[in-house]
Enzyme design. Structure first.
Site, PDB file in Angstrom:
ATOM      1  N   GLU A 519     -13.321 -13.470 -33.879  1.00 25.08           N
ATOM      2  CA  GLU A 519     -13.297 -12.637 -32.679  1.00 25.08           C
ATOM      3  C   GLU A 519     -12.611 -11.289 -32.873  1.00 25.08           C
ATOM      4  O   GLU A 519     -11.634 -10.971 -32.192  1.00 25.08           O
ATOM      5  CB  GLU A 519     -12.656 -13.420 -31.526  1.00 25.08           C
ATOM      6  CG  GLU A 519     -13.413 -14.701 -31.208  1.00 25.08           C
ATOM      7  CD  GLU A 519     -12.786 -15.535 -30.106  1.00 25.08           C
ATOM      8  OE1 GLU A 519     -11.822 -15.056 -29.476  1.00 25.08           O
ATOM      9  OE2 GLU A 519     -13.241 -16.671 -29.896  1.00 25.08           O
ATOM     10  N   GLU A 635     -20.452 -22.384 -32.230  1.00 21.83           N
ATOM     11  CA  GLU A 635     -19.718 -23.129 -31.194  1.00 21.83           C
ATOM     12  C   GLU A 635     -20.612 -23.343 -29.972  1.00 21.83           C
ATOM     13  O   GLU A 635     -20.243 -23.005 -28.852  1.00 21.83           O
ATOM     14  CB  GLU A 635     -18.443 -22.379 -30.790  1.00 21.83           C
ATOM     15  CG  GLU A 635     -17.480 -22.134 -31.938  1.00 21.83           C
ATOM     16  CD  GLU A 635     -16.190 -21.441 -31.512  1.00 21.83           C
ATOM     17  OE1 GLU A 635     -15.903 -21.401 -30.292  1.00 21.83           O
ATOM     18  OE2 GLU A 635     -15.475 -20.937 -32.390  1.00 21.83           O
TER      19      GLU A 635
END
Length: 733
Positions: A519, A635
């Site tokens: 991220e 994910e």
């Protein structure tokens, strides 16, 4: 008994058939019935789903599962589902910096070692998640190593005559051998405003006394112990000693320096970093009848070295002198105990003794844990100590203490007895802070409270004093030294190298694919730079200190210490909803590789819902495919906005799972398909305490029963409706 095309007999108020397709019929939930589970789906669909093989049967690429390591190890049913259905597992939290690194920066490998051993025995691979992220860090440790250095003051009142130093005249001090020069320099001490003694050795300096400054005589009391201390640094590696006048039995007492090979050495070493030099003189060190002593600073061992000694820290203290401060608290030092302090309010484990490593000075500190932020009710975590005697009415007292917290926090003191007095809320941080609060006593005060309920966190308190006048009472005040930006960059760079090198080395033979950077992008496609909010206790921005190249460094380190064949990924979320973020991530990968890093793959998390834009999803896959990198859905889960979905919602969820997998396979070339990781196993509350609570995003329901989404996922992986190949009649069980 065999049935064909069975529809279960259920009260008509519960079911509305809107289609002949049993997979799409809607099922309304009775308000008194609760959650619709997989067991309550139409029988034919349940029968179909039950006859599917384990998910991994239907694909050749890696099918992964993001799981809780603790649940896997402790829940046999959960573990059985994971083992049967997946090729690879990603520990959701247990492999991150925050979970593995303690307050000293040490890595505890045991939990993941045990987890890897168990998954390996089941035939599963482990995907490393994650090396560098801004969340789930041990931010307390990382912030502590770049926090300002807080230097305790002297052990007592300074009885050394330093007036001549502060005046710059050297009155009562003797510059016996000045070398290149001995002078007082402004703004060169420990702080930007403090003075320093500058002593420069000559080009031919070789003997300790070749650069010597002699202190004034200090009067002593027979039988007392004394301490000499100061802070010193040098421009290059240096060396020094203390020597003494004739009133000592040994004028060159080689004591209190570094112990080398079991014996005390003559001199202390200096460097470009400030360090404290301290020596203690016992009564036996003085000749009988001595009434004073004098010491020399001998710094002439080495040529062309310039030393700085902070004027404010050079002190001689009589360790046995009567205290000049009368503390109204029996125990403010916490050296080995918290006797006299008790928890008035707060959790059972709110109060404890902290070891020396978490003390400001000495062998202990008071540790207080406040679990809940309640800004208007600071008293809800309250620690108390009685005064040793009532305070005197009309007298001003100073309450003084050192405090720090593991994250930004808040402290307030208050008094008990009579009309309470309250200190204003005072901010705390990871750096030790001296706090003083002055009160005028009414004469009814019976004790002191620390009120720490305002901001949740862990607090450390030391050196608590309640006294008349100035709380310091003579000892020099603590000094705070900020680290420079360059020093912080070096320290954090070293911490990253330590973490990544040890992780990659330790798991070199058991983990072969990693999320190296997680991220890194903001929603607009620009790089996170550390200015984003850092209110979470586990938030730490590597980019804030290492800049744009932090990921370059991370990928280089992972490759250096891992295997050349390891697959190294960069990973982010919302790439399917923010195409500008997807573009930014792709550009950052190009930048990393332009700087010598190698990125093998890009992970797109895909925490999505039924309303996620499908066209943008396709565009994301097309953009990622164009990079030529391995592409991983890292994910995947699909939330429904409820923990009690209707049958129609479950059918839509199944269709969305299938669509995502279909588009991945369609737009990502087979050679670039690393695989898909489903995030989580079931809708059990055990899995959703922190992640998507009150939701139903997974393939198994709360009772570990296959949902409609299981069929959609399997069909997507297989590229067809697997159930159409089933032969024979469906059997009611």
């Amino acid at each position: 008994m065999k049935y064909k095309y069975i529809i279960p007999i259920i009260a008509s108020s519960l079911m509305i058939l809107s289609s002949c397709d049993d997979n799409l019929m809607e099922w309304e939930k009775d308000p008194e019935h609760g959650v619709v589970t997989g067991a309550e789906l139409p029988l034919e669909l349940v029968e179909k789903i039950s006859r599917y093989e384990p998910l991994k049967t239907y694909t050749n690429f890696v099918l992964g599962n993001g799981i809780g390591a603790d649940l896997y190890m402790s829940d046999p049913a959960y573990r059985k589902l994971v083992n049967e259905n997946f090729d690879e597992v990603t520990p959701g939290y247990a492999m991150k910096h925050g979970a593995m690194v303690n307050a000293k920066g040490e890595i505890n490998f045991k939990t993941i070692d045990d987890f890897i051993a168990a998954t390996k025995a089941a035939g599963l691979k482990v995907f490393g998640h994650t090396l560098v992220w801004h969340s789930n860090q041990n931010a307390s440790y990382l912030n502590s190593i770049i926090a300002p250095t807080v230097i305790p003051g002297s052990s007592g009142t300074n009885i050394l005559d330093v007036a001549g130093l502060k005046a710059g005249t050297f009155a009562n001090w003797a510059r016996n051998n000045p070398g290149k020069g001995i002078s007082i320099v402004a703004n060169a001490g420990l702080t930007s405003t403090s003075q320093a003694i500058q002593l420069a050795s000559s080009a031919t300096s070789a003997q300790p006394y070749s650069l010597q400054l002699t202190a004034p005589n200090t009067t002593i009391v027979a039988g007392h112990n004394y301490e000499i201390s100061f802070y010193i640094k040098s421009d290059v590696a240096g060396k020094g000693r203390l020597s003494f006048g004739s009133t000592l039995t040994n004028q060159y007492p080689y004591k209190d320096w570094y112990n080398t090979g079991g014996s005390w050495v003559e001199a202390f070493a200096t460097s470009s970093q400030w360090q404290q030099v301290k020596i203690k003189l016992a009564p036996g060190d003085f000749k009988a009848g001595s009434t004073n002593f004098q010491f020399n600073l001998d710094l002439g061992y080495l040529p062309n070295v310039t030393y700085l000694i902070d004027v404010n820290t050079i002190a001689v203290v009589d360790l046995d002198a009567a205290p000049t401060v009368v503390n109204m608290l029996a125990n403010g030092k916490f050296d080995g105990n918290i006797t006299g302090w008790s928890k008035y309010n707060g959790a059972t484990d709110a109060l404890s003794l902290a070891a020396a490593a978490n003390a400001y000075e000495g062998s202990g500190a008071m540790k207080v844990v406040n679990a809940v932020t309640d800004t208007g009710n600071q008293w809800k975590t309250q620690i108390h100590s009685d005064f040793t005697a009532p305070l005197t009415a009309g007298t001003q007292y100073t309450v003084s203490y050192m405090i720090r917290s593991e994250a930004p926090g808040s402290v307030r003191c208050s008094t008990t007895g009579g009309t309470a007095q309250y200190q204003g809320d005072t901010a705390t941080s990871t750096t030790w802070k001296l706090v003083e609060w002055k009160i005028t006593a009414s004469g009814t005060e019976a004790g002191l409270n620390f009120d720490l309920g305002g901001v949740a966190g862990t607090y450390y308190i030391d050196n608590v004093v309640v006294t008349t006048g100035a709380a310091t009472g003579g000892p020099t005040a603590p000094i705070t030294i900020d680290k420079t930006a360059a020093e912080k960059t070096t320290i954090i760079g070293n911490a990253m190298q330590d973490w990544i090198s040890k992780m990659m080395t330790h798991y070199k033979t058991s983990v072969f694919a990693w999320d190296v950077v997680n991220e890194p992008m903001k929603e607009d496609g620009t790089l996170r730079n550390g200015t984003e909010g850092e209110t979470a206790t586990d938030h730490f921005s590597w980019a804030k200190y290492l800049g744009k190249d932090y990921a370059v460094t991370a990928f280089k380190l992972a490759r250096q210490y891992g295997n050349t064949t390891d697959k190294l990924f960069i990973n982010d979320y919302n790439l399917e909803s923010r195409l500008d973020k997807c573009d930014g991530l792709i550009e950052y990968v190009k930048y990393i590789e332009s700087k010598g890093g190698t990125v093998d793959g890009i992970g797109t998390q895909m925490h999505i819902s039924l309303t996620t834009d499908r066209d943008k999803m396709v565009q994301m896959f097309q953009k990622l495919a164009a990079t030529g990198k391995l592409i991983k859905i890292s994910e995947l889960d699909i939330r429904l906005g409820t923990n009690a979905p209707t049958v129609a919602q479950q059918a839509s969820q199944a269709e969305m799972y299938q669509y995502v997998i279909d588009m991945y396979k369609k737009h990502i070339p087979a050679a670039q398909q690393y695989g898909i990781t489903i995030w989580g196993v079931s809708d059990s509350v055990k899995e959703h305490e922190f992640w998507l609570p009150d939701e139903s995003p997974n393939l198994w329901d709360a009772n570990y029963v296959r949902k409609h989404a299981y069929k959609g996922t399997a069909d997507g992986l297989a590229g067809k409706d697997v159930s159409k190949d089933f032969s024979g009649e469906l059997v009611k069980k």
